[in-house]
Design an enzyme around this catalytic site. Structure first.
Site, PDB file in Angstrom:
ATOM      1  N   GLY A  13       0.821  -1.212   0.000  1.00  0.00           N
ATOM      2  CA  GLY A  13       0.000   0.000   0.000  1.00  0.00           C
ATOM      3  C   GLY A  13       0.847   1.250   0.000  1.00  0.00           C
ATOM      4  N   LEU A  18      -2.225   6.392   3.833  1.00  0.00           N
ATOM      5  CA  LEU A  18      -1.475   6.161   5.061  1.00  0.00           C
ATOM      6  C   LEU A  18       0.024   6.261   4.826  1.00  0.00           C
ATOM      7  CD1 LEU A  18      -1.546   5.346   8.086  1.00  0.00           C
ATOM      8  CD2 LEU A  18      -1.358   2.971   7.334  1.00  0.00           C
ATOM      9  N   ALA A  19       0.489   5.696   3.734  1.00  0.00           N
ATOM     10  CA  ALA A  19       1.916   5.763   3.426  1.00  0.00           C
ATOM     11  C   ALA A  19       2.369   7.200   3.203  1.00  0.00           C
ATOM     12  CB  ALA A  19       2.229   4.916   2.189  1.00  0.00           C
ATOM     13  N   ARG A  47      -0.584  -1.378  -6.506  1.00  0.00           N
ATOM     14  CA  ARG A  47      -1.041  -1.703  -7.858  1.00  0.00           C
ATOM     15  C   ARG A  47      -0.571  -0.688  -8.894  1.00  0.00           C
ATOM     16  NH1 ARG A  47      -6.942  -4.493  -7.917  1.00  0.00           N
ATOM     17  NH2 ARG A  47      -6.197  -4.800 -10.035  1.00  0.00           N
ATOM     18  N   ASP A 177      -1.631  -0.924  16.604  1.00  0.00           N
ATOM     19  CA  ASP A 177      -2.604   0.064  17.060  1.00  0.00           C
ATOM     20  C   ASP A 177      -1.807   1.348  17.238  1.00  0.00           C
ATOM     21  OD1 ASP A 177      -4.260   1.781  18.486  1.00  0.00           O
ATOM     22  OD2 ASP A 177      -5.305   0.136  19.477  1.00  0.00           O
ATOM     23  N   HIS A 178      -2.003   2.303  16.334  1.00  0.00           N
ATOM     24  CA  HIS A 178      -1.100   3.456  16.323  1.00  0.00           C
ATOM     25  C   HIS A 178      -1.197   4.294  17.601  1.00  0.00           C
ATOM     26  CE1 HIS A 178      -4.705   5.609  14.713  1.00  0.00           C
ATOM     27  NE2 HIS A 178      -4.182   6.627  15.373  1.00  0.00           N
ATOM     28  N   GLU A 216     -13.875  13.339  18.075  1.00  0.00           N
ATOM     29  CA  GLU A 216     -13.465  13.815  16.753  1.00  0.00           C
ATOM     30  C   GLU A 216     -14.452  14.870  16.279  1.00  0.00           C
ATOM     31  OE1 GLU A 216     -11.663  10.462  14.119  1.00  0.00           O
ATOM     32  OE2 GLU A 216     -13.404   9.579  15.112  1.00  0.00           O
ATOM     33  N   HIS A 240      -8.498   1.193  19.918  1.00  0.00           N
ATOM     34  CA  HIS A 240      -7.828   2.283  20.630  1.00  0.00           C
ATOM     35  C   HIS A 240      -8.289   2.413  22.083  1.00  0.00           C
ATOM     36  CE1 HIS A 240      -6.403   3.089  16.729  1.00  0.00           C
ATOM     37  NE2 HIS A 240      -7.363   3.898  16.330  1.00  0.00           N
TER      38      HIS A 240
END
Length: 485
Positions: A13, A18-19, A47, A177-178, A216, A240
């Site tokens: 990915g 995210l990257a 891809r 889990d960030h 949020e 989280h």
């Protein structure tokens, strides 16, 4: 025996959001600080039919957009670490070419190895693992990091974990889990177990209740399809919030070792009591105003009617000796009044106030651990108001505050993924989630969703820009408790 640091990192990915926003900026920042192994090569795959130079150009644009200028030192050196191999993960055809690009799973001298970061749709986990096996990229010196979501319930989570376990042993699986990469979350362990002040009173004798809030202000944004299938319970509470609860509730581990820490977390999760119908509230935002701007309701954003919850509040209990009778109030939602993630530990009142009748309103001590947007720790204490008076001593609540950036001048505010990517490369599992943790979380979440279904509980509407449905206020106030807003 310490883990061997990887000398190759394979990012699935690699052209995704995210990257671009997190992974590549985190890796560049680590490189600028001299924390990456000198020999580490980073191979991206997705891809998109692009080559090495196009991937580096994309990475450069992402770094210039998402990484502060002062943290881009040596960016050219970092970009030279990058290469790219296009891949359609739904077929086995391209995995052999990918393996050739990555190189052997161990270095010639037996050192090094391969770390894989898998950030793909859950539907691709199985085919990707099969492709990695087919290409010989699952050997003993290969470890894999898995980005959520890891299923939608216990059964689907077990299916994913079983597929991964076909190729990787548990000691080589890093479930991410960030939140566990955030400095203040890690500092919760230091606060509890590095100070004699707190641990003796970290129990039901001295603590009245705990609140965990993840608020949020945003709506669906680009996550329309995923979120409507997930909802707030699966998206936020299952991972989280339960990880934060586990860190607050866990017993002291014998050491700061991956096995010891995670053993105690899973004990706390398994001690969670089944939630009753009157101990949970769900909601869904309708049109309203956030930060002074009108915003649409959930159904308007989605483009159709939906019963998916965008807000959850829960009264939880950890049934063990330490926490018997102490409620843990959890709430999370989208389009709330404020973007905030915090833990509030409210201590009990003093058993007898000698200042009663002097005009002093006694307040219980409170520990506030702010995680975002600001990282801070505040302990509220009662202190004498300066001055003279005929009515005697007057007290007022005052905060003792540690603002983390101020306490550690010169330290960068790091992206949460920096810690996690570095630990994945180095093979340290302490801040990653073990399979039995995931399954304990899902068992509790599935039981709550079953209660919703049995009791016919549907999301209650709340206006965007508020703190959720009125029923969430009643959830705490019937116990004489108010949410920390």
């Amino acid at each position: 025996m310490p883990a061997i640091s990887a000398d190759r990192l394979l990012l699935f990915g690699a052209t995704g959001d995210l990257a671009r926003r997190m992974l590549l900026p985190s890796l560049c920042a680590l490189d600028a600080d001299g924390l990456l192994p000198e020999t580490l090569r980073i191979v991206g795959t997705a891809r998109s039919e692009i080559g090495d130079s196009e991937f580096r150009d994309m990475a450069r644009e992402a770094l210039e957009k998402f990484l502060p200028a002062e943290r881009r030192g040596g960016m050219a050196t970092f970009l030279n670490r990058l290469s790219y191999q296009a891949l359609d993960a739904t077929t086995l055809d391209g995995f052999v070419d990918l393996a050739e690009k990555v190189g052997p799973s161990t270095s010639k001298d037996g050192e090094g190895g391969l770390a894989i970061f898998l950030s793909t749709a859950p539907s691709l986990f199985g085919p990707t693992i099969a492709g990695l096996q087919h290409a010989g990229l699952t050997g003993d010196h290969v470890r894999i990091g898995l980005e959520k979501p890891l299923g939608t319930d216990l059964d689907s989570s077990c299916a994913i974990n079983n597929a991964v376990a076909e190729a990787f042993t548990e000691d080589r699986i890093f479930r991410i889990d960030h939140y566990l990469g955030k400095e203040t979350v890690q500092n919760l362990l230091a606060l509890r177990f590095g100070n004699i002040l707190f641990e003796p009173i970290w129990n039901s004798n001295y603590i009245e209740h705990v609140q965990i809030t993840v608020g949020e202000t945003v709506g669906l944004e680009s996550r329309v399809g995923y979120y409507d299938d997930s909802g707030a319970m699966r998206d936020m509470v299952q991972n989280h919030m339960l990880q934060l609860l586990a860190l607050v509730a866990m017993e002291p581990p014998t050491s700061f070792d991956a096995t010891a820490v995670r053993d105690e977390k899973v004990k706390a999760l398994r001690a969670l009591r089944r939630v009753a119908a009157d101990e949970t509230v769900t909601g869904q935002y309708s049109r309203g105003a956030v930060d002074g701007e009108a915003v649409p309701g959930y159904d308007d954003e989605l483009g159709k009617s939906s019963d998916t919850e965008t807000f959850v509040a829960i009264k939880a209990h950890v049934d063990n000796w330490r926490w018997k009778g102490v409620p843990f109030y959890l709430r999370t939602g989208k389009r709330l009044q404020e973007r905030v993630t915090e833990i509030v530990v409210r201590f009990r009142s003093v058993p007898h106030s000698i200042f009663e009748g002097m005009g002093s309103g006694m307040q219980p001590n409170q520990l506030l651990i702010g995680i975002q947007p600001e990282e801070n720790i505040t302990l509220s204490l009662m202190a004498k108001v300066p001055g003279l008076g005929v009515d005697g001593v007057k007290l007022r609540q005052v905060p003792l505050e540690i603002t983390m950036p101020d306490a550690f001048v010169g330290q960068h505010r790091r992206i949460a993924y920096e810690r996690l990517l570095l630990d994945l490369i180095q093979g340290d599992q302490t801040l990653f989630v073990r399979r039995d943790e995931v399954e304990a979380q899902w068992q509790w979440i599935d039981a709550i969703r079953a209660v919703w279904e049995e009791a016919g509980i549907k999301p209650k509407p709340y206006s965007a820009g508020t703190w959720g449905p009125n029923a969430a206020i009643a959830l705490t106030e019937r116990d004489g408790v108010s949410w920390h807003d």
